[in-house]
Design a protein around this motif. Structure first.
Motif, mmCIF file in Angstrom:
data_model
loop_
_atom_site.group_PDB
_atom_site.id
_atom_site.type_symbol
_atom_site.label_atom_id
_atom_site.label_comp_id
_atom_site.label_asym_id
_atom_site.label_seq_id
_atom_site.Cartn_x
_atom_site.Cartn_y
_atom_site.Cartn_z
ATOM 1 N N LEU A 490 21.241 71.080 60.057
ATOM 2 C CA LEU A 490 20.946 71.003 58.628
ATOM 3 C C LEU A 490 22.129 70.487 57.814
ATOM 4 C CD1 LEU A 490 18.421 71.591 56.995
ATOM 5 C CD2 LEU A 490 19.281 73.892 56.544
ATOM 6 N N CYS A 491 23.240 70.207 58.465
ATOM 7 C CA CYS A 491 24.415 69.674 57.770
ATOM 8 C C CYS A 491 24.468 68.160 57.973
ATOM 9 C CB CYS A 491 25.689 70.317 58.307
ATOM 10 S SG CYS A 491 27.199 69.559 57.641
ATOM 11 N N PRO A 492 24.365 67.364 56.923
ATOM 12 C CA PRO A 492 24.359 65.909 57.103
ATOM 13 C C PRO A 492 25.666 65.359 57.663
ATOM 14 C CG PRO A 492 24.329 66.487 54.766
ATOM 15 C CD PRO A 492 24.122 67.754 55.521
ATOM 16 N N PHE A 493 26.798 65.993 57.348
ATOM 17 C CA PHE A 493 28.061 65.484 57.887
ATOM 18 C C PHE A 493 28.193 65.845 59.365
ATOM 19 C CE2 PHE A 493 32.786 65.086 58.089
ATOM 20 C CZ PHE A 493 32.852 63.763 57.666
ATOM 21 N N GLY A 494 27.657 66.993 59.753
ATOM 22 C CA GLY A 494 27.604 67.323 61.169
ATOM 23 C C GLY A 494 26.736 66.331 61.920
ATOM 24 N N ALA A 495 25.610 65.938 61.298
ATOM 25 C CA ALA A 495 24.735 64.937 61.912
ATOM 26 C C ALA A 495 25.458 63.606 62.066
ATOM 27 C CB ALA A 495 23.477 64.766 61.062
ATOM 28 N N LEU A 496 26.222 63.216 61.037
ATOM 29 C CA LEU A 496 26.967 61.959 61.108
ATOM 30 C C LEU A 496 27.981 61.992 62.250
ATOM 31 C CD1 LEU A 496 27.632 59.198 59.887
ATOM 32 C CD2 LEU A 496 29.174 60.359 58.285
ATOM 33 N N GLN A 497 28.653 63.117 62.431
ATOM 34 C CA GLN A 497 29.611 63.236 63.532
ATOM 35 C C GLN A 497 28.911 63.177 64.891
ATOM 36 O OE1 GLN A 497 33.065 66.179 62.644
ATOM 37 N NE2 GLN A 497 31.375 66.830 61.329
ATOM 38 N N ASP A 498 27.716 63.765 64.977
ATOM 39 C CA ASP A 498 26.963 63.698 66.234
ATOM 40 C C ASP A 498 26.602 62.257 66.587
ATOM 41 O OD1 ASP A 498 27.084 66.381 66.723
ATOM 42 O OD2 ASP A 498 25.069 66.839 65.988
ATOM 43 N N PHE A 499 26.236 61.467 65.575
ATOM 44 C CA PHE A 499 25.916 60.064 65.837
ATOM 45 C C PHE A 499 27.162 59.287 66.274
ATOM 46 C CE2 PHE A 499 21.992 60.824 63.376
ATOM 47 C CZ PHE A 499 21.083 60.217 64.238
#
Length: 670
Positions: A490-499
């Motif tokens: 649910l954290c967009p910056f965490g999602a960006l790091q995963d990508f």
């Protein structure tokens, strides 16, 4: 053939240390302000007061710019008004993050000619779209008189999902304009009316606390408990700004009035002082007001904390003070009783202590206009109606952006489905949705500013925004039960790091040396403590944006420094998976602390004693052999979704592991 060492080379270690220093060290090179303030020049002054031809330098007390208009038939330019900055007339009203500095023009009749926002340090959510720079909101103040109402929701249209900031601007302009009017517009109707107000307050100011008890403004109630200890309560009417400031001080009253305005729409405030040696603590829900035969319990939303009673007339009289907002059905011109329930269950009002209360004539005159002109009565009635009930459930539902709520509920359903099913493919769908929708489209994601502002302003700030409230509740519940599910999906910056981790070649990805990693993970907890300490001190310095680089990219910051911090973290995260989450995220630190009590954790099995597959796959390096540092686990569930076929069962059988580790003696893992 010798095996290649898994330890990082000296060169790569130096590079990683440099990245860590750049990403984390840049956080502490913070400027005092977040953005440059607009410089007040002749052009800006003319924009706020177009009818003027020239302006003086700022002077006087309070400081003002004098506005003049040239008349060809007159020897000297004509004075037509004054301009002032709200920052020059403290105390300033606090917006979502800090005071908002406004340039205001007022003519000789007390009518506002215009306003211009000079400077503000708001959270990313509040400044999304730079709402204060739009014309619609500031233009509402033109032609308003200083005697008019400035209530957001009635007299002034607020900005959707920025109620606190709108309220701060409106109240700040009102308070500053009236102070300027009292000094410079001495012949105006407003000043004539407020002079009567001031005379009444001067009479009250001359009284001591004991005098106020004697004349009935303060009433005491001693509540004797079963063990013969005593709870001492003091009550005083403060349904008027001047009276409230006199009783508890300007700062405490302003904060209490603001909190009350965010909770209820109508009703006068009664000061509640608490003292005594009672063995049981004071409980707000035990309070009620009775008028005639009707009892009005004091609901939680109708009670606000005032302060430690160290300013105003109440100083040193009680240990701390609160305020209850009376139901607007109570007629303050008639006597009423204040009740304190001593029985069980609470609020049964069968066993109680009570005191009679009648608002004395002088304070009543301040509110109702007794023996004062009728227009003053109207002004007072309008002035002290409370703000729009942004904290009520009905208002929350009626004002909800239902399209956004529906989109968010779909996302929350995806988060829970992918989490409970341990589906890697569904999780990637979820984090894509999170990155695109929460990150770049909507912007309703959590920030550590929500924690710090809740400390400053109370939890009512979440009750103005249904999507934000849903995320807050979802995050708290899931963290309490399962750990940092928010950080996973649910954290967009965490999602960006995963990508970044997914698309950067694996050979370029490294790990910090174990000893350095073990120390660096505590940096984020230090950042969290710093921000909480600043919030507890009511610091006006807004620095959280330097510790949360995601706002820079998702809200397109104009700050070069913030972009530099962001790029440093993205560079580090492309080499070390979830670098920001591991070492610098203060919100993750807060959720990590909460997750320490989570009951439902990732199951460990016998094979974990010797197998290191999960340990190498963990993006935050939270796994160490058979142990998981759960506060560092972001519940990405890579270990469960890829390596465990079902809860507590590893895909690799014990026999398979025994074949590779012949000396291993399996023991039961709890």
């Amino acid at each position: 053939m010798p095996q290649r060492s898994s330890k990082p080379s000296i060169f790569s270690t130096k590079i990683l240390n440099l990245l860590l220093a750049l990403a984390l060290g840049s956080l502490f090179a913070l400027p005092v302000v977040a953005q440059d303030a607009l410089e007040v020049d002749q052009e800006l002054l003319h924009e706020v007061m177009p009818a003027a031809d020239s302006f003086s330098e700022k002077s006087g007390e309070p400081p003002v710019y004098r506005a003049y208009k040239t008349d060809a038939t007159a020897a000297e330019p004509e004075l037509i008004g004054y301009l002032f900055e709200t920052a020059d007339l403290p105390p300033e009203e606090i917006g979502y993050s800090a005071p908002i500095d406004v340039l205001v023009g007022v003519d000789l009749n007390g009518t506002l000619t215009g306003i211009k926002i000079l400077y503000y340090r708001e959270s990313y959510k509040s400044i999304r779209g730079d709402f204060l720079a739009t014309e619609r909101f500031p233009n509402q103040f033109e032609t308003k008189n200083v005697a008019d109402g400035f209530r957001v929701g009635r007299d002034v249209d607020g900005v959707s999902r920025a109620t606190i900031s709108s309220w701060a601007v409106a109240r700040g302009i009102r308070n500053a304009a009236r102070r300027v009017a009292r000094v410079y517009l001495t012949d105006s109707d407003y000043v004539a009316n407020t002079n009567a107000d001031a005379r009444a307050l001067r009479l009250l100011e001359a009284q001591t606390w004991e005098d106020m008890i004697a004349n009935g403004l303060v009433s005491n109630l001693d509540v004797t408990l079963g063990d013969m200890t005593t709870l001492k309560l003091s009550f005083a009417f403060m349904g008027h700004d001047g009276l409230g400031e006199l009783l508890v001080g300007v700062n405490d009253y302003s904060r209490a009035d603001r909190e009350a305005s965010n909770r209820v729409m109508n009703g006068n405030m009664i000061l509640v002082g608490v003292d005594g040696d009672a063995s049981m603590p004071f409980r707000q829900e035990r309070l009620a007001v009775m008028q005639g035969e009707e009892i009005f319990p004091i609901e939680r939303r109708r009670f606000v904390y005032v302060g430690s009673a160290d300013e105003g007339k109440i100083a040193k009289q009680v240990r701390f003070a609160g305020a209850m907002v009376l139901d607007d059905r109570i007629d303050i011109s008639r006597a009423f009783k204040i009740l304190y329930d001593t029985g069980e269950p609470i609020a049964s009002f069968e066993d109680l202590a009570q005191v009679d209360y009648q608002v004395p004539p002088l304070p009543l005159a301040l509110v109702q206009g007794t023996e004062l002109p009728a227009e003053f009565l109207a002004d007072i009635d309008e002035e002290y109606d409370d703000e729009e009930d942004s904290g009520s459930f009905a208002s929350l539902i009626n004002n909800a952006p239902w399209a956004e709520v529906a989109a968010l509920l779909l996302l929350l359903a995806l988060v829970m489905t992918s989490f409970l099913r341990k589906s890697a493919s569904l999780r990637w769908v979820t984090v894509t949705y999170t990155l695109v929708y929460l990150g770049f489209i909507d912007g309703t994601f959590l920030s550590v500013s929500h924690i710090t502002n809740a400390i400053k302003l109370g939890p009512s700030l979440f009750l103005n925004d249904l999507p934000l409230l849903l995320i807050v509740v979802f995050t708290l519940v899931t963290t309490l039960f399962w750990g940092r599910v928010f950080c996973s999906s649910l954290c967009p910056f965490g999602a960006l790091q995963d990508f970044l981790t997914r698309f950067v070649p694996h050979k370029l990805q490294k790990q910090l040396p174990q000893a350095l990693h073990d120390k660096a993970i505590y940096i984020k907890y230090g950042i969290l403590l710093l921000l909480i300490a600043m919030a507890l001190a009511y610091s006006e310095l807004s620095v959280f944006q330097y510790f949360e680089p995601f706002g820079t990219i998702f809200y397109q910051s104009q700050s070069i420094l913030l972009w530099g911090i962001l790029l440093a973290f993205l560079a580090a995260s492309s080499v070390v998976s979830r670098f920001y989450c591991r070492y610098a995220c203060p919100l993750g630190a807060a959720l990590g602390v909460v997750s320490l009590i989570s009951p439902w954790r990732i199951a460990r099995v016998q094979q974990c004693q010797v197998c290191s597959v999960c340990e190498h796959a963990c993006p935050t390096r939270a796994i160490r052999g058979p142990d998981i540092d759960f506060k560092e686990c972001v519940r990405c569930d890579v270990c469960e979704s890829k390596l465990i076929s079902k809860a507590g069962v590893c895909r690799h059988s014990v026999e398979e592991v025994l074949a590779r580790h012949k000396t291993w003696q399996p023991v039961t893992v709890s």
